[in-house]
Design an enzyme around this catalytic site. Structure first.
Site, PDB file in Angstrom:
ATOM      1  CG  ASP A  44      -1.917  -1.133   1.206  1.00  0.00           C
ATOM      2  OD1 ASP A  44      -2.762  -1.254   2.171  1.00  0.00           O
ATOM      3  OD2 ASP A  44      -2.000  -1.678   0.105  1.00  0.00           O
ATOM      4  CB  ALA A  45       3.940   2.161   1.880  1.00  0.00           C
ATOM      5  CE1 TYR A  47      -2.832   1.844  -6.632  1.00  0.00           C
ATOM      6  CE2 TYR A  47      -3.506   3.271  -4.879  1.00  0.00           C
ATOM      7  CZ  TYR A  47      -3.702   2.655  -6.039  1.00  0.00           C
ATOM      8  OH  TYR A  47      -4.756   2.942  -6.894  1.00  0.00           O
ATOM      9  CG  ASP A  48      -0.911   5.076  -0.098  1.00  0.00           C
ATOM     10  OD1 ASP A  48      -1.161   4.794   1.158  1.00  0.00           O
ATOM     11  OD2 ASP A  48      -1.952   4.895  -1.184  1.00  0.00           O
ATOM     12  CD  GLU A 127     -22.675  23.640  -9.925  1.00  0.00           C
ATOM     13  OE1 GLU A 127     -23.154  23.233  -8.747  1.00  0.00           O
ATOM     14  OE2 GLU A 127     -23.490  23.207 -10.943  1.00  0.00           O
ATOM     15  CE  LYS A 129     -14.051  19.775  -9.723  1.00  0.00           C
ATOM     16  NZ  LYS A 129     -12.766  19.403  -8.306  1.00  0.00           N
ATOM     17  CG  ASP A 131      -9.925  22.666  -3.064  1.00  0.00           C
ATOM     18  OD1 ASP A 131     -10.019  21.339  -3.380  1.00  0.00           O
ATOM     19  OD2 ASP A 131      -8.918  23.288  -3.313  1.00  0.00           O
ATOM     20  NE  ARG A 150     -14.649  11.138  -4.361  1.00  0.00           N
ATOM     21  CZ  ARG A 150     -13.957  11.911  -5.438  1.00  0.00           C
ATOM     22  NH1 ARG A 150     -14.773  12.358  -6.448  1.00  0.00           N
ATOM     23  NH2 ARG A 150     -12.841  12.034  -5.233  1.00  0.00           N
ATOM     24  CE1 TYR A 238     -21.480  18.385  -5.995  1.00  0.00           C
ATOM     25  CE2 TYR A 238     -20.706  19.933  -4.557  1.00  0.00           C
ATOM     26  CZ  TYR A 238     -20.385  18.862  -5.016  1.00  0.00           C
ATOM     27  OH  TYR A 238     -19.534  18.147  -4.946  1.00  0.00           O
ATOM     28  CE  LYS A 326      -9.339  21.091 -10.876  1.00  0.00           C
ATOM     29  NZ  LYS A 326      -8.809  19.741 -10.879  1.00  0.00           N
ATOM     30  CB  CYS A 432      26.370  27.526   9.545  1.00  0.00           C
ATOM     31  SG  CYS A 432      24.936  27.804  10.362  1.00  0.00           S
ATOM     32  CB  CYS A 435      27.200  28.158  14.584  1.00  0.00           C
ATOM     33  SG  CYS A 435      27.542  26.839  13.382  1.00  0.00           S
ATOM     34  CB  CYS A 456      25.398  23.980   9.297  1.00  0.00           C
ATOM     35  SG  CYS A 456      26.181  24.283  11.041  1.00  0.00           S
ATOM     36  CB  CYS A 462      24.655  24.860  14.839  1.00  0.00           C
ATOM     37  SG  CYS A 462      23.724  26.142  13.416  1.00  0.00           S
TER      38      CYS A 462
HETATM   39  S1  IVH Z   1     -20.839  17.534  -9.621  1.00  0.00           S
HETATM   40  C1  IVH Z   1     -21.615  13.468 -11.171  1.00  0.00           C
HETATM   41  N1  IVH Z   1     -20.487  20.394  -8.626  1.00  0.00           N
HETATM   42  O1  IVH Z   1     -15.448  17.810  -7.734  1.00  0.00           O
HETATM   43  C2  IVH Z   1     -20.771  14.740 -10.884  1.00  0.00           C
HETATM   44  N2  IVH Z   1     -18.784  18.420  -8.188  1.00  0.00           N
HETATM   45  O2  IVH Z   1     -14.191  16.262  -9.394  1.00  0.00           O
HETATM   46  C3  IVH Z   1     -20.819  15.077  -9.186  1.00  0.00           C
HETATM   47  N3  IVH Z   1     -17.102  19.354  -6.580  1.00  0.00           N
HETATM   48  O3  IVH Z   1     -16.451  14.764  -6.498  1.00  0.00           O
HETATM   49  C4  IVH Z   1     -20.189  15.905  -9.078  1.00  0.00           C
HETATM   50  N4  IVH Z   1     -17.704  21.520  -6.490  1.00  0.00           N
HETATM   51  O4  IVH Z   1     -16.522  16.562  -4.475  1.00  0.00           O
HETATM   52  C5  IVH Z   1     -19.840  18.906  -8.657  1.00  0.00           C
HETATM   53  N5  IVH Z   1     -20.374  22.179  -8.001  1.00  0.00           N
HETATM   54  C6  IVH Z   1     -19.916  21.186  -7.953  1.00  0.00           C
HETATM   55  C7  IVH Z   1     -18.634  20.754  -7.251  1.00  0.00           C
HETATM   56  C8  IVH Z   1     -18.217  19.422  -7.347  1.00  0.00           C
HETATM   57  C9  IVH Z   1     -17.099  20.537  -5.937  1.00  0.00           C
HETATM   58  C10 IVH Z   1     -16.154  18.284  -6.292  1.00  0.00           C
HETATM   59  C11 IVH Z   1     -16.804  16.994  -5.812  1.00  0.00           C
HETATM   60  C12 IVH Z   1     -16.659  15.834  -7.068  1.00  0.00           C
HETATM   61  C13 IVH Z   1     -15.385  16.525  -7.484  1.00  0.00           C
HETATM   62  C14 IVH Z   1     -15.315  16.035  -9.074  1.00  0.00           C
END
Ligand code: IVH
Length: 718
Positions: A44-45, A47-48, A127, A129, A131, A150, A238, A326, A432, A435, A456, A462
């Site tokens: 997992d690590a 992968y992360d 609308e 987006k 964050d 989610r 939304y 974006k 440095c 020091c 240093c 130091c």
């Molecule tokens: S619609 C099926 N509307 O962006 C579409 N998502 O990259 C459902 N998000 O998981 C998402 N503002 O957490 C939608 N005005 C907005 C949003 C929005 C932020 C986020 C949301 C989503 C992610 C998708």
């Protein structure tokens, strides 16, 4: 250097593009193994780490984010602290667009899919987006029954108790709402609340948070809802999931209905029909972005009519009827007023550009890291040029700074046309600045190349290293002493009063005794009231008994982070056993050295650094003083008393057929065994599968019991 090992900051755009493609392929491969066949090939690590590298490259090159990027796939699987909730309808993700052209393509594709001429007859909502974190709120018979994150899109975490603390979210819906309603939207923290929280944390000497999004996420995942209640979280509705009856026929009207039901809805949402109008609204929101009290990272466009949404349907993970436009990573021009050198805990000299304050993405930027000597010259960690030769960064230069997401502001480039005759190349210090000791770039033993970091050599002499060490010692994942923040540590360190000064970590624990015998009282000093002094002493006393891994981490041994500290604590069990082994260990010889190296996850560089730490008399003296004040608690041996392998050390080698390596390791550890990476006299069992080589030979040579995977399974009970 192979592309996959080049530090992200120094990748060229072309390399970044290739890397993103490689990472997308590789992560998709591991996803398939993990989900589809339940047979992962990597930990997992690891992968992360792949995912983090992908994210970091995308933050640096937002224009290169691929539509099939792993970051666009719905988030990580739930971590398992909260109960799981299977979403009635999956929670999906959005495709990204970055340019006006992309938006045009999106709109055209909608018309094309529906077999219509692009005649501006289809309306879209536009609308912000937000964050934050997406959340699904399920109401049955008009009562809020479940709130779920989610998660991986299919299964999320049940955070209902925490969501109930958000006042903006109605717990009941009006009588005309359908029987089953799932309202979806974004939980976020307002910028103003975030700043106030950080101001409070700072005043209390606690560590501050990085950004509103991470803070909101951490707050939601608190096990104690009281903590969540203290962090004012907010919500915008939304979208929706399951609905027993649809109250409207368009996206716009659905959201208006949510507004009537009492949910906050975003006031910047518009319904528009032409690409030109959509793009104009995007620009308008972009202009308002710095003044909004919440972070946004783009604008979402959705086909308004729900019947059209239904016809358009979904691609694998995202709807065809929506896209996220974006905002680009934000850049601005400013000047370098000075270059200062900061000295860190390990002596690293980090140059920092002091900039004429400039607002980048709503945040005032006054400093940017310049990383190291080479970065100033325009050379990356791999030795390649990251900027043309004459684009070295000089005091007085006009530069382009960039801020993307959580990333520390960066100086991207120099505007040569604005360079004046007096701007001379920056000469990196050879000593440095704190020091005066020599500052050197060490040679990497393996590559023979000079390290990019200048260090240093002053060590304990130091003051910068000493004070940074104390800050590390009290930090959240080490001793976690509330009331001893950066400011307070600086104050105690600078003080010359014997009743106040803290020059090394053990002094923290003698502070109260020294205070009791002195007339200089901390509570009379500005910034410390009676209550805060009492709390500080309580916080210090509360750490007189402390987990072994925290003590090991707090020592500040180079290369020993939290994970390594945990490994060491688990392997040695007690401080005494650990310290004794380290004092007799190698470097590079003897049983104790071999044992240290056999710990899975500890390599030679780390091992050498630990051994070196315990060879230094000054370190031993400080540790001794610390131990006269503090008792490290023995690491919880995860020993299951009736397990036949409890306390035994086992090495897996060769191919395993019944388990993945990680799974075998987790099972063994769960039964109280230690899993080592190499065979020594202390090894109890070697489980050898096909293809086992040198480890098997070593086991035979040392007379260690060797068994097959099936024999091991029989031993641990299947
Ligand atoms: S619609 C099926 N509307 O962006 C579409 N998502 O990259 C459902 N998000 O998981 C998402 N503002 O957490 C939608 N005005 C907005 C949003 C929005 C932020 C986020 C949301 C989503 C992610 C998708």
């Amino acid at each position: 250097m192979a592309v996959d090992t080049i530090p992200v900051e120094t990748l060229t755009e072309e390399q970044a593009k290739a890397e993103l493609q490689r990472l997308a392929d590789e992560i998709a491969h591991h996803d398939a193994l993990y989900h589809g066949k339940d047979k992962p090939e990597i930990s997992d690590a690891d992968y992360d780490a792949l995912k983090r590298r992908n994210d970091a490259i995308e933050a640096q090159f937002p224009q290169l984010v691929r539509t099939d990027s792993p970051s666009q796939r719905v988030g990580a699987a739930p971590a398992g602290i909260f109960a799981q909730v299977v979403h009635a309808r999956p929670m999906l993700s959005l495709d990204n667009t970055f340019s006006d052209e992309d938006v045009q393509d999106f709109v055209s594709s909608v018309y094309r899919f529906l077999g219509q001429m692009p005649d501006n007859s289809i309306a879209f909502t536009a609308e912000p987006k937000i964050d934050g974190l997406s959340m699904s709120l399920r109401y049955e018979n008009r009562k809020l029954v479940t709130a779920a994150t989610r998660g991986d899109g299919t299964t999320g975490e049940n955070v209902t108790a925490n969501i109930l603390t958000i006042k903006e979210i109605p717990t009941e819906l009006p009588a005309d709402a359908p029987d089953v309603v799932e309202v979806r939207g974004e939980v976020y923290m307002a910028k103003s609340d975030f700043l106030a929280l950080n101001a409070q944390m700072e005043a209390e000497g606690k560590q501050t948070y990085v950004n509103p999004r991470n803070t909101a996420s951490g707050s939601l995942r608190q096990l104690d809802p009281k903590v969540t209640a203290n962090r004012k979280l907010r919500f915008f509705a939304y979208a929706w999931g399951e609905m027993s009856q649809m109250p409207a026929e368009t996206q716009w009207d659905m959201v208006q209905v949510f507004g009537r039901w009492g949910f906050p809805i975003n006031p910047l949402t518009r319904r528009l029909s032409s690409v030109a109008a959509i793009i104009a609204h995007y620009s308008d929101i972009g202009l308002q972005r710095p003044d909004l009290d919440y972070d946004i990272d783009g604008v979402v466009y959705k086909v308004d009519r729900l019947d059209l949404q239904a016809r358009l349907g979904f691609r694998s993970r995202s709807p065809r009827w929506a896209t996220a436009h974006k905002f680009p990573a934000e850049q601005a021009f400013t000047t370098v007023e000075a270059i200062d050198i900061q000295v860190g805990r390990t002596g690293a000299l980090t140059p920092v550009a002091r900039l004429t304050p400039i607002t980048v993405g709503g945040v005032v930027v006054t400093n940017a890291t310049l990383h190291n000597e080479d970065y100033i010259k325009g050379i990356g960690n791999s030795g390649d040029r990251i900027r043309p030769e004459e684009h070295d960064i000089r005091i007085g230069d006009t530069v382009i700074v960039q801020r993307a997401g959580d990333v520390i502001p960066q100086v991207l480039d120099v505007v040569l046309e604005k360079r004046e005759a007096g701007h001379t190349p920056y000469v990196f210090p050879k000593a440095c600045p704190v020091c005066g000791s020599h500052a050197v770039r060490e040679k990497n033993e393996k590559t023979g190349k000079l390290d990019s970091v200048t260090r240093c050599t002053g060590g304990f002499v130091c003051r910068a290293q000493a004070v940074e060490h104390i800050k590390h010692f009290v930090s959240r994942n080490a001793f976690d002493i509330e009331g001893l923040g950066t400011k307070q540590v600086d104050f105690f360190f600078e003080s010359d009063d014997p009743a106040l000064m803290i020059r090394t970590a053990p002094d923290i624990f003698t502070l109260k005794a020294r205070q009791d015998q002195s007339l200089t009282k901390l509570e009379n000093i500005e910034g410390f009231g009676r209550v805060s002094v009492r709390k500080l002493f309580e916080a210090i006393d509360a750490r007189r008994e402390i987990a072994l891994n925290r003590v090991i981490f707090a020592l500040g041994i180079r290369h020993v982070g939290e994970t390594t500290a945990k490994l060491l604590a688990r392997s040695y069990g007690s401080y005494a056993a650990f310290a004794e082994a380290m004092q007799v260990a190698g470097p590079k010889f003897g049983d104790a050295w071999n044992e240290l190296n056999s710990i899975d996850g500890i390599g030679e560089v780390v091992a050498a650094s630990i051994v070196e730490f315990f060879k230094e008399p000054r370190n031993l003296e400080v540790v001794q003083r610390l131990l006269s004040e503090v008792t490290p608690l023995d690491a919880e041996a995860a020993v299951v008393s009736d397990s036949p392998v409890a306390g035994k050390t086992v090495v897996f080698t060769g191919a395993l057929e019944r388990f993945t390596r990680d799974e075998a390791k987790a099972r063994a550890e769960g039964l109280g065994a230690k899993v080592a990476g190499s065979v020594s006299k202390k090894t109890d069992y070697v489980v050898a599968g096909p293809g086992a080589g040198s480890k098997l030979d070593k086991a035979r040579e040392l007379g260690v019991e060797v068994m097959t995977e099936d024999e091991w399974l029989a031993l641990i009970g299947g």
